[in-house]
Design an enzyme around this catalytic site. Structure first.
Site, mmCIF file in Angstrom:
data_model
loop_
_atom_site.group_PDB
_atom_site.id
_atom_site.type_symbol
_atom_site.label_atom_id
_atom_site.label_comp_id
_atom_site.label_asym_id
_atom_site.label_seq_id
_atom_site.Cartn_x
_atom_site.Cartn_y
_atom_site.Cartn_z
ATOM 1 N N SER A 11 139.206 68.049 115.957
ATOM 2 C CA SER A 11 139.293 66.764 116.628
ATOM 3 C C SER A 11 138.331 66.748 117.737
ATOM 4 C CB SER A 11 140.750 66.641 117.114
ATOM 5 O OG SER A 11 141.560 66.957 116.299
ATOM 6 N N ASP A 49 147.398 63.049 114.225
ATOM 7 C CA ASP A 49 146.530 64.105 113.888
ATOM 8 C C ASP A 49 146.790 65.218 114.108
ATOM 9 O OD1 ASP A 49 143.796 65.006 113.514
ATOM 10 O OD2 ASP A 49 143.067 64.760 115.517
ATOM 11 N N TRP A 95 147.626 69.325 112.045
ATOM 12 C CA TRP A 95 147.426 70.329 111.224
ATOM 13 C C TRP A 95 148.142 71.610 111.443
ATOM 14 C CZ3 TRP A 95 144.425 68.762 115.657
ATOM 15 C CH2 TRP A 95 144.576 69.854 116.738
ATOM 16 N N CYS A 139 149.072 64.785 118.356
ATOM 17 C CA CYS A 139 147.983 65.536 117.981
ATOM 18 C C CYS A 139 148.305 66.998 118.143
ATOM 19 C CB CYS A 139 146.636 65.125 118.606
ATOM 20 S SG CYS A 139 145.435 66.322 117.842
HETATM 21 C C1 LIG Z 1 141.999 67.216 110.887
HETATM 22 C C2 LIG Z 1 142.063 68.589 111.725
HETATM 23 C C3 LIG Z 1 141.881 68.959 112.968
HETATM 24 C C4 LIG Z 1 141.882 69.979 113.565
HETATM 25 N N1 LIG Z 1 141.465 70.122 114.909
HETATM 26 C C5 LIG Z 1 141.404 71.357 115.592
HETATM 27 C C6 LIG Z 1 141.295 71.290 117.049
HETATM 28 O O1 LIG Z 1 140.891 70.380 117.396
HETATM 29 N N2 LIG Z 1 141.204 72.515 117.576
HETATM 30 C C7 LIG Z 1 141.677 73.558 116.762
HETATM 31 O O2 LIG Z 1 141.600 74.776 117.404
HETATM 32 N N3 LIG Z 1 141.973 73.706 115.590
HETATM 33 C C8 LIG Z 1 141.674 72.452 114.880
HETATM 34 N N4 LIG Z 1 142.019 72.558 113.516
HETATM 35 C C9 LIG Z 1 142.193 73.707 112.893
HETATM 36 C C10 LIG Z 1 140.829 74.497 112.463
HETATM 37 O O3 LIG Z 1 140.324 73.437 111.390
HETATM 38 C C11 LIG Z 1 141.041 75.749 111.884
HETATM 39 O O4 LIG Z 1 141.912 75.596 110.970
HETATM 40 C C12 LIG Z 1 141.296 76.754 112.837
HETATM 41 O O5 LIG Z 1 140.468 76.639 114.106
HETATM 42 C C13 LIG Z 1 141.253 77.987 112.380
HETATM 43 O O6 LIG Z 1 140.186 78.242 111.705
HETATM 44 P P1 LIG Z 1 139.454 79.816 111.295
HETATM 45 O O7 LIG Z 1 138.438 79.847 110.588
HETATM 46 O O8 LIG Z 1 139.304 80.344 112.802
HETATM 47 O O9 LIG Z 1 140.932 80.459 110.998
HETATM 48 P P2 LIG Z 1 140.826 80.863 109.407
HETATM 49 O O10 LIG Z 1 140.045 81.943 109.050
HETATM 50 O O11 LIG Z 1 140.998 79.707 108.422
HETATM 51 O O12 LIG Z 1 142.270 81.492 109.307
HETATM 52 C C14 LIG Z 1 143.514 80.704 109.776
HETATM 53 C C15 LIG Z 1 144.554 81.019 108.815
HETATM 54 O O13 LIG Z 1 145.020 82.355 109.094
HETATM 55 C C16 LIG Z 1 146.550 82.724 108.788
HETATM 56 N N5 LIG Z 1 147.096 82.799 110.259
HETATM 57 C C17 LIG Z 1 146.617 82.244 111.419
HETATM 58 N N6 LIG Z 1 147.431 82.938 112.279
HETATM 59 C C18 LIG Z 1 148.327 83.778 111.872
HETATM 60 C C19 LIG Z 1 149.226 84.556 112.112
HETATM 61 N N7 LIG Z 1 149.586 84.641 113.193
HETATM 62 N N8 LIG Z 1 149.938 85.124 111.143
HETATM 63 C C20 LIG Z 1 149.643 85.093 109.810
HETATM 64 N N9 LIG Z 1 148.923 84.271 109.373
HETATM 65 C C21 LIG Z 1 147.912 83.720 110.153
HETATM 66 C C22 LIG Z 1 146.888 80.910 108.619
HETATM 67 O O14 LIG Z 1 146.906 81.256 106.768
HETATM 68 C C23 LIG Z 1 145.477 80.351 108.987
HETATM 69 O O15 LIG Z 1 145.562 79.243 107.885
HETATM 70 C C24 LIG Z 1 142.130 71.281 113.090
HETATM 71 C C25 LIG Z 1 142.519 71.200 111.661
HETATM 72 C C26 LIG Z 1 142.316 69.834 111.106
HETATM 73 C C27 LIG Z 1 142.782 69.884 109.479
HETATM 74 N N1 LIG Z 2 145.856 76.974 111.007
HETATM 75 C C1 LIG Z 2 145.252 77.695 112.049
HETATM 76 O O1 LIG Z 2 144.789 78.640 111.628
HETATM 77 C C2 LIG Z 2 145.735 77.198 113.241
HETATM 78 C C3 LIG Z 2 145.063 77.614 114.310
HETATM 79 C C4 LIG Z 2 145.308 77.178 115.600
HETATM 80 C C5 LIG Z 2 146.288 76.471 115.982
HETATM 81 N N2 LIG Z 2 147.052 76.071 114.734
HETATM 82 C C6 LIG Z 2 148.103 75.039 114.927
HETATM 83 O O2 LIG Z 2 148.109 74.197 116.216
HETATM 84 C C7 LIG Z 2 149.118 74.546 117.160
HETATM 85 C C8 LIG Z 2 148.698 74.461 118.237
HETATM 86 O O3 LIG Z 2 147.863 75.521 118.709
HETATM 87 P P1 LIG Z 2 147.475 76.048 120.375
HETATM 88 O O4 LIG Z 2 147.316 77.506 120.191
HETATM 89 O O5 LIG Z 2 146.731 74.944 120.663
HETATM 90 O O6 LIG Z 2 149.164 75.863 120.802
HETATM 91 P P2 LIG Z 2 149.950 76.656 121.514
HETATM 92 O O7 LIG Z 2 149.126 77.175 122.990
HETATM 93 O O8 LIG Z 2 150.564 77.661 120.655
HETATM 94 O O9 LIG Z 2 151.134 75.910 121.962
HETATM 95 C C9 LIG Z 2 151.332 74.712 122.938
HETATM 96 C C10 LIG Z 2 152.389 74.404 123.503
HETATM 97 O O10 LIG Z 2 153.301 74.002 122.675
HETATM 98 C C11 LIG Z 2 154.477 74.566 122.647
HETATM 99 N N3 LIG Z 2 155.369 74.431 121.331
HETATM 100 C C12 LIG Z 2 155.674 75.498 120.416
HETATM 101 N N4 LIG Z 2 156.460 74.737 119.553
HETATM 102 C C13 LIG Z 2 156.696 73.483 119.906
HETATM 103 C C14 LIG Z 2 157.414 72.601 119.394
HETATM 104 N N5 LIG Z 2 158.222 72.495 118.336
HETATM 105 N N6 LIG Z 2 157.312 71.180 120.073
HETATM 106 C C15 LIG Z 2 156.462 71.206 121.024
HETATM 107 N N7 LIG Z 2 155.970 72.156 121.788
HETATM 108 C C16 LIG Z 2 156.039 73.012 120.927
HETATM 109 C C17 LIG Z 2 154.352 75.830 122.980
HETATM 110 O O11 LIG Z 2 155.287 76.674 123.366
HETATM 111 P P3 LIG Z 2 155.757 78.114 123.149
HETATM 112 O O12 LIG Z 2 154.696 78.881 122.353
HETATM 113 O O13 LIG Z 2 155.915 78.671 124.214
HETATM 114 O O14 LIG Z 2 156.695 78.013 122.101
HETATM 115 C C18 LIG Z 2 153.111 75.542 123.938
HETATM 116 O O15 LIG Z 2 153.750 75.506 125.288
HETATM 117 C C19 LIG Z 2 149.813 75.679 116.610
HETATM 118 O O16 LIG Z 2 151.171 75.593 116.887
HETATM 119 C C20 LIG Z 2 149.458 75.977 115.290
HETATM 120 O O17 LIG Z 2 150.349 75.640 114.447
HETATM 121 C C21 LIG Z 2 146.819 76.304 113.551
#
Ligand SMILES: Cc1cc2nc3c(=O)[nH]c(=O)nc-3n(C[C@H](O)[C@H](O)[C@H](O)COP(=O)(O)OP(=O)(O)OC[C@H]3O[C@@H](n4cnc5c(N)ncnc54)[C@H](O)[C@@H]3O)c2cc1C
Ligand SMILES: NC(=O)c1ccc[n+]([C@@H]2O[C@H](COP(=O)([O-])OP(=O)(O)OC[C@H]3O[C@@H](n4cnc5c(N)ncnc54)[C@H](OP(=O)(O)O)[C@@H]3O)[C@@H](O)[C@H]2O)c1
Ligand SMILES: Cc1cc2nc3c(=O)[nH]c(=O)nc-3n(C[C@H](O)[C@H](O)[C@H](O)COP(=O)(O)O)c2cc1C
Length: 1024
Positions: free
Chosen positions: A804, A1021, A1023, A976
């Site tokens: 984002s 917004d 994810w 978001c």
């Molecule tokens: C519309 C949109 C907006 C987004 N905006 C943002 C943003 O503003 N900032 C931001 O940081 N990200 C944002 N994301 C998420 C971002 O796109 C990536 O998914 C994120 O940065 C991780 O990418 P990566 O390639 O580093 O990780 P990847 O190589 O894709 O690895 C991530 C995957 O690792 C696995 N994983 C992660 N943590 C664990 C865990 N603890 N245990 C087990 N498995 C785990 C999950 O399967 C996860 O999907 C957004 C996603 C979407 C779809």
């Molecule tokens: N797909 C991916 O690879 C990926 C990567 C990065 C982030 N993400 C997602 O993005 C989110 C934000 O990540 P981040 O690292 O920026 O945040 P973060 O630092 O883990 O969390 C931000 C704050 O939100 C709090 N929080 C946890 N659960 C909540 C809930 N149910 N309602 C409201 N607040 C809550 C956290 O508290 P506590 O932690 O103390 O509970 C923390 O204070 C994560 O939760 C994760 O799902 C996904």
């Protein structure tokens, strides 16, 4: 008699007398008009009869000349000379007599009289014509300039093309009127305007696809250039005509706009280089378009048609200009030296570019170029060269040969014809954004072979979906739809047209269509699998026959398992329906064959480009998912003050890319796999990663020729094109099992790919639970040694990651900010798994060994937008990295305030773990609160006290104020960040506030929030 009445009578008498006189004058006028009309008829018929008799006399003179005496011959010669002069005299006379309109004018205007009967009105008309051309040209120039440099909207382009069409059409009419009034514009220049009008019309209808985007800038630059030359010409013509007039040599229609520039005396010579440059640009346009037309995915007829028009324009202009130059050179040689004897020319004919007529007579003693000529010419050429040099190699001919060989290479848009041609009876359409749906489609189409059928995977965007009703023409046919859902229950980009088609065509009869749908979604989202559900329901409504129940895949749970289970039941249902049986052939089926290249020119080898070969070396807008921009990283700093995690703020420079964005949009980046992982894979598989290979589709009819851009090396494929870090899907395990020499490994891999409960449990724990990627699997199954090419065929494509945008384009038009958290976690096997994109971004230093670090990126538009009315309050809820878009929103609200706009309340709810660790953007947020941009800042530090405090708790703490903003002040709510828990919990908190303060039941409160969503006042917004 009252005194006043006398005055009235006196006045009336006077008026009446004047009226009598007016009547008399008018009567005389009518009489004269009548006489004029008679005289006109008389003249016209006399001219006709004169012409006829002149011909007869001419014949007689010819006869008499034979055997005439010397004296008689002299007399006859004199008569002959006079006869020759007569037609000119007639033409001059006819210029002031009413004439019949030509075919074109009659068609456009009917038979209205357009002859101007006085010199003044002719001059005025010509004057107006020149002014019209000048003003319109300036307008076109401005428009092309804006479209080229500032705004890239198809709508604006359409206005420009419409203006062009209108301009040329109007010119053709005005010119016909001029010709009727004695102008001698003729030949090519008239035709030129018809072609130009047609060309602009075709441009107007050209749809906004990739071919249009490729040609757009070239066309705009060309329009800009032509407008500039046109303006130069206007000056040139006005100078020439002024001079002719001064010499008393002007033709009666040659009067034009005032103004004479001394440096224009040699006007044509001065103009020639510009004219020829413009002509060759037309040739270049035409060649570019012809080359584009040969591209496989170029389906628009406009490409070829515009190419043809440009070619005609080039040929006509070029040969006519050459003729003019030849004529000019000849007449220079024959020209008498004195100005007084100079021959008159008609500069009206020098209309569009130049004319077949000579340029005005010039004194032979004058040098060919004046100093001013040379100065201005050098200045303009210098500016043009500077402009070209200051851009990145723009003179390079655009590489139209699209080398992204994963794209379709055939033009077939009829899937019915294709299926018939290739003997297929099953088609699997996919609506997919990040490739899962596409992967499932490929697997299903491959499965078909096991049941004695033939399937093909198809992108609905590439085919004419209106043909679905015709699928019954193929025996035992079936359409399968693998549809993913995005946004707020929206289709994927490639399924948008199909979705629109389904919605719009109520009368479509799909009764002959057999179908089934597998939906891909995620339960954490509000509109779970909305797209798949819609397609399934809608096809039934249109009469199609569902042969197996809708499958629902949940990416939050185990999408792979959902798919495998569904597929396991689906195929037997297909067999039953069509009366076929499984062939029992479970052997692996290769889709691609390997070709190793030993002597290939390395310039032809892909090195990580997403689309066009060498596109990272020669960057050409427009930039999109197939042509990403390499944005230099200008800032990369850690945001958190403490803790083990790494939260980062990056700034990408988009200067010169013409990329535009809005606050709330997403930036997509194409990451690169860790080279250490790639090397380890090469090592464990025992292969030379630098071998150049191609994987070619065995199905020659398939649209997808290669699984990724080929030729390339294994190293490039594993680094840039293939996903080597996510746990592989079961089909990969199934196909790889054959390469495990240990029967136990083989059995386990097959079991994990089966739908048995033990198999599913094993896959869940051993692969997903332990987050084992392909490298970990190969390490933990030492007997497994698959050939690297088969592995490359099976691994899914590495996807772009979305972020984002954390900036506002109003404040930062040339940079895009990202706020991200680096993903790194320990698996149950003790391995450290690192997120691909975030770790790669973390290492993008601003300068890397003196080089700028760059990131391939493009923009994806979103619906996440600030309210149109700046006075509407906004409530922003974004804990953690969820703050990203709100940094942009805050900047934008601040900017609006600076512009003097009235801005409504701006309330922020942010959350983090510890105040001293990860309170990111603390300074910026507090500053915004201090200067009133943020009217309220609420921060939840979840771990700074025993009890967790989250954003939703603060929402409830402020419930009265929040409810007032929502319910009474039309506030817009934005959420978001985490989709899985946070977004849901926030929504629940708002339901509770609605219940408590709005006096609603839970259902009413839920409906209330849903309504806000449909009204665009509650946007997410999120994810997971
Ligand atoms: C519309 C949109 C907006 C987004 N905006 C943002 C943003 O503003 N900032 C931001 O940081 N990200 C944002 N994301 C998420 C971002 O796109 C990536 O998914 C994120 O940065 C991780 O990418 P990566 O390639 O580093 O990780 P990847 O190589 O894709 O690895 C991530 C995957 O690792 C696995 N994983 C992660 N943590 C664990 C865990 N603890 N245990 C087990 N498995 C785990 C999950 O399967 C996860 O999907 C957004 C996603 C979407 C779809
Ligand atoms: N797909 C991916 O690879 C990926 C990567 C990065 C982030 N993400 C997602 O993005 C989110 C934000 O990540 P981040 O690292 O920026 O945040 P973060 O630092 O883990 O969390 C931000 C704050 O939100 C709090 N929080 C946890 N659960 C909540 C809930 N149910 N309602 C409201 N607040 C809550 C956290 O508290 P506590 O932690 O103390 O509970 C923390 O204070 C994560 O939760 C994760 O799902 C996904
Ligand atoms: C930004 C985003 C929005 C999503 N929105 C929804 C949604 O509204 N409903 C849903 O069921 N799934 C939603 N999903 C989940 C996807 O549909 C799911 O992950 C699917 O497997 C993706 O398929 P694809 O890889 O073929 O694009 C969303 C996923 C993302 C990343």
């Amino acid at each position: 008699m009252p005194q006043g009445l006398g005055v009235v009578l006196e006045e009336w008498k006077c008026l009446d007398k004047e009226y009598q006189q007016l009547q008399e004058t008018h009567r005389m006028y009518l009489q004269k008009l009548d006489e004029i009309s008679k005289l006109q008829n008389n003249c016209s018929s006399s001219i006709s009869s004169q012409r006829k008799r002149l011909k007869e006399v001419s014949h007689l003179v010819e006869k008499c000349s034979k055997g005439a005496s010397e004296e008689d011959a002299k007399t006859l010669d004199e008569i002959n000379e006079k006869i020759k002069m007569q037609p000119n005299a007639f033409s001059e006379m006819e210029a002031f007599l009413p004439k019949k309109n030509g075919l074109y004018l009659s068609l456009v205007l009917g038979h209205v009289n357009v002859t101007l009967l006085s010199k003044q009105s002719k001059f005025a008309y010509k004057d107006e014509y020149e002014k019209f051309k000048l003003y319109h040209t300036v307008l076109l120039m401005l428009f092309s300039f804006i479209c080229y440099f500032f705004v890239s909207y198809r709508f604006l382009d359409a206005i420009l093309n419409f203006l062009l069409v209108w301009y040329y059409c109007t010119l053709t009419i005005r010119e016909s009127i001029l010709i009727t009034n004695g102008s001698r514009i003729k030949g090519w220049w008239v035709f030129h305007h018809y072609i130009s009008a047609f060309l602009s019309g075709v441009m107007l209808t050209w749809p906004d696809g990739n071919p249009y985007k490729i040609f757009r800038n070239q066309f705009l630059a060309y329009s800009l250039y032509q407008s500039l030359v046109q303006c130069l010409q206007c000056y040139y013509q006005s100078g020439c005509l002024y001079r002719l007039r001064a010499l008393g040599e002007r033709h009666n229609m040659d009067l034009t706009v005032e103004g004479f520039q001394s440096w224009m005396w040699k006007g044509l010579t001065f103009l020639l280089p510009f004219l020829f440059f413009g002509h060759f640009w037309q040739l270049f346009n035409s060649l570019s378009l012809f080359r584009m037309a040969q591209l496989s995915d170029c389906k628009e007829w406009q490409v070829l048609m515009c190419g043809l028009c440009f070619l005609i324009l080039f040929m006509g202009n070029f040969f006519t200009t050459v003729a003019v130059v030849r004529h000019k050179v000849n007449s220079r040689n024959q020209k008498p030296k004195s100005i007084g004897k100079a021959k008159s020319v008609n500069m009206t004919d020098m209309d569009a570019e130049t004319s077949t007529h000579t340029e005005p007579a010039v004194d032979e003693e004058e040098p060919l170029f004046s100093n001013l000529d040379l100065f201005l010419f050098s200045l303009i050429v210098g500016l043009v060269i500077y402009w070209f040099m200051s851009r990145k190699k723009p003179e390079q001919i655009p590489e139209f040969k699209k080398l992204d060989t994963t794209a379709p290479t055939t033009r077939e848009t009829s899937f019915i014809e294709k299926m018939k041609k290739t003997g297929k009876n099953i088609i699997v359409f996919y609506g997919s954004q990040t490739g899962t749906g596409e992967e499932f489609s490929n697997r299903l189409s491959k499965d078909a072979q096991r049941y004695g059928m033939k399937g093909m995977a198809a992108d609905p965007e590439e085919y004419e979906m209106g043909e679905l009703a015709r699928l019954s023409e193929i025996k035992n046919s079936l359409a399968i739809f693998c549809m993913a859902t995005y946004g707020e229950g929206d289709p994927t980009d490639n399924a948008q047209d199909f979705y629109d088609w389904l919605q719009e065509n109520d009368d479509e009869d799909l009764s002959g269509l057999n179908y089934t749908v597998f939906a891909l979604g995620n339960k954490t989202y509000e509109h779970y699998n909305a797209m798949g559900k819609y397609v399934d329901k809608r096809l039934e409504e249109l009469g199609a026959k569902r042969i197996f129940d809708l499958g629902l895949g949940d990416d939050d749970g185990n999408l792979e398992e959902d798919f495998v289970s569904w597929r396991e039941q689906f195929w037997p249902a297909v067999c039953e329906h069509f009366g076929v049986e499984a062939l029992g052939d479970d052997s692996s089926i290769r889709q691609y064959e390997l070709k190793e290249h030993t002597d290939l020119n390395m310039n032809k080898v892909y090195t990580g480009e997403i689309g066009r070969l060498k596109s990272f070396e020669v960057q050409k807008p427009p930039f999109d998912s197939k042509n990403p921009f390499l944005a230099p990283v200008t800032v990369n700093r850690r945001l958190n003050k403490g803790g083990n995690r790494h939260l980062m703020h990056l700034e990408l420079d988009i200067t010169g890319s013409k990329i535009r964005y809005e606050s709330g949009d997403h930036v997509a980046v194409f990451p690169t796999n860790d080279s250490a992982l790639v090397n380890k894979l090469g090592q464990i598989l025992g292969v030379d990663l630098d071998v150049v290979i191609s994987l070619n589709n065995l199905d020659e009819e398939s649209n997808k020729k290669h699984p990724f851009p080929c030729p390339t090396t294994y190293r490039t494929a594993l680094t840039h094109y293939l996903d080597i870090t996510h746990p592989p899907r079961t089909n990969v395990l199934y196909e790889l099992a054959q390469y495990a020499s240990d029967p136990k490994d083989q059995e386990n891999m097959r079991k994990m790919a089966s739908s048995s409960p033990e198999g599913k449990a094993l896959y869940q724990s051993w692969v997903l639970g332990a987050s084992r990627n392909i490298l970990a699997i190969l390490e933990d199954m030492p007997s497994l040694k698959p050939p690297v090419d088969h592995l490359c065929e099976l691994l899914p494509r590495l996807q772009a990651r979305y972020y984002s945008i954390a900036s506002s384009s109003k404040v930062h038009p040339n940079s895009i900010h990202i706020c991200a958290v680096v993903v790194e976690y320990e698996t149950v096997t003790g391995r450290i798994n690192k997120g691909v994109a975030t770790n790669w971004l973390k290492n993008k230093l601003v300068t890397d060994n003196g080089h700028k670090s760059t990131v391939p990126m493009y923009i994806r538009k979103s619906q996440f937008r600030l309210p149109f009315k700046t006075t509407n309050p906004v409530i922003m809820i974004g804990p953690g990295t969820g703050i990203a878009p709100f940094m942009g929103f805050i900047q934008e609200r601040g900017w609006l305030k600076q512009q003097g706009k009235e801005v409504g309340e701006t309330v922020m709810f942010f959350g983090c773990r510890h105040k001293n660790e990860d309170y990111i953007y603390q300074e910026e947020l507090e500053e915004a609160e201090k200067n009133g941009v943020l009217t309220q800042l609420n921060v939840a530090f979840s771990r700074d006290q025993e009890q967790k405090v989250y954003v939703q708790h603060l929402l409830k703490k402020n419930k009265e104020h929040i409810w007032k903003l929502i319910h009474s002040d039309n506030a817009h709510i934005y959420v978001c960040g985490d989709a899985k828990n946070m977004a849901k919990d926030v929504q629940t908190a708002l339901h509770e506030i609605g219940e408590e303060l709005g006096g609603m039941t839970r259902t009413q409160a839920t409906d209330y929030i849903k309504k806000l969503m449909t009204k665009g006042r509650y946007s997410q917004d999120v994810w997971s």
